[in-house]
Enzyme design. Structure first.
Site, short mmCIF file in Angstrom:
data_model
loop_
_atom_site.label_atom_id
_atom_site.label_comp_id
_atom_site.label_asym_id
_atom_site.label_seq_id
_atom_site.Cartn_x
_atom_site.Cartn_y
_atom_site.Cartn_z
N PRO A 9 0.78 -1.23 0.00
CG PRO A 9 -0.85 -1.52 1.64
CD PRO A 9 0.37 -2.16 1.05
CG ASN A 10 -0.45 4.35 1.12
OD1 ASN A 10 -1.37 4.82 0.46
ND2 ASN A 10 -0.62 3.91 2.35
NE ARG A 17 3.66 6.85 1.89
CZ ARG A 17 3.92 5.62 2.30
NH1 ARG A 17 4.47 4.75 1.48
NH2 ARG A 17 3.66 5.27 3.53
CE1 TYR A 22 8.62 5.43 3.40
CE2 TYR A 22 7.01 7.23 3.32
CZ TYR A 22 7.51 6.08 3.91
OH TYR A 22 6.90 5.57 5.04
CG ASN A 71 8.36 -1.69 1.05
OD1 ASN A 71 7.67 -1.76 2.07
ND2 ASN A 71 8.98 -0.58 0.69
CB ALA A 74 1.12 0.71 6.68
CG HIS A 77 4.29 -1.58 10.63
ND1 HIS A 77 5.62 -1.87 10.77
CD2 HIS A 77 4.22 -0.58 9.70
CE1 HIS A 77 6.33 -1.07 9.98
NE2 HIS A 77 5.50 -0.28 9.31
CG ASP A 84 -0.84 -17.25 8.86
OD1 ASP A 84 0.09 -17.49 9.65
OD2 ASP A 84 -2.03 -17.13 9.23
CD GLU A 95 10.30 -6.94 6.96
OE1 GLU A 95 10.62 -8.01 7.53
OE2 GLU A 95 9.83 -5.97 7.57
CG HIS A 97 10.76 -1.80 5.57
ND1 HIS A 97 9.41 -1.80 5.29
CD2 HIS A 97 11.02 -2.91 6.28
CE1 HIS A 97 8.86 -2.88 5.85
NE2 HIS A 97 9.81 -3.57 6.44
CG LEU A 98 11.68 2.57 -0.32
CD1 LEU A 98 10.43 3.25 -0.81
CD2 LEU A 98 12.80 2.65 -1.34
CB SER A 99 11.99 4.95 5.71
OG SER A 99 11.00 4.06 6.22
NE ARG A 104 9.44 6.77 9.03
CZ ARG A 104 8.56 6.54 8.07
NH1 ARG A 104 8.76 5.52 7.23
NH2 ARG A 104 7.52 7.31 7.92
NE ARG A 108 6.20 5.12 10.04
CZ ARG A 108 5.16 5.17 9.18
NH1 ARG A 108 4.90 4.18 8.38
NH2 ARG A 108 4.39 6.25 9.14
#
Ligand code: DQA
Length: 145
Positions: A9-10, A17, A22, A71, A74, A77, A84, A95, A97-99, A104, A108
């Protein structure tokens, strides 16, 4: 070798954004950046704002891809369904994550997929996806030896 890069998402809003967090590159630009590093590897890209579509992609990845770079945005979390699904497939998932999620907000700093992924890369921007693919290539080669 075939790799799936999956974004949640996003992440379709990259570039507009929160660019201070990001970056200024759009998702298409990030994907082109990733592809630029791998001439011989087949890489498929998929983004969805919907948990169910991400679940479908993970389930369909089994025995198709050598690895998945994921990635989950959200959903990282709180989406136990993703945990599963990753547990249910044989494909290694990394996994990304950009940030740097550990620097943070408190929410997160917990990843519900972390216990079932091969490893996690956080905070290196788009280069994190590149490193994840390199790691998956390394493991795929080792498995053949
Ligand atoms: C993110 C971090 C998540 O906490 C956030 O919800 C995102 C992006 C990252 O790439 O840094 O959507 O996964």
């Amino acid at each position: 070798m075939r790799i799936l890069v999956l974004n949640g998402p996003n992440l379709n809003l990259l570039g507009k954004r929160e660019p201070t967090i990001y970056g200024h590159a759009s998702l298409d630009e990030v994907n082109a950046f990733i592809r630029g590093y791998f001439k011989k590897t087949e890489i498929d890209f998929f983004q969805s704002n919907h948990e169910g579509e991400l679940l479908d992609k993970l389930q369909q990845a089994d025995h198709v891809y050598s690895g998945v770079v994921f990635n989950p945005g959200a959903l990282t979390h709180y989406a136990y369904s993703l945990q599963d699904a990753i547990r249910a497939i044989d494909v290694p998932v990394i996994e990304v994550h950009l940030s740097n999620v550990h620097g943070r907000e408190a929410f997160r700093q917990k990843s519900v997929v972390a216990p079932v992924v091969r490893g996690t890369i956080s905070g290196l921007g788009p280069y994190g996806y590149v490193l994840a693919i390199r790691a998956l290539a390394h493991f795929a080669k080792k498995e053949k030896e």
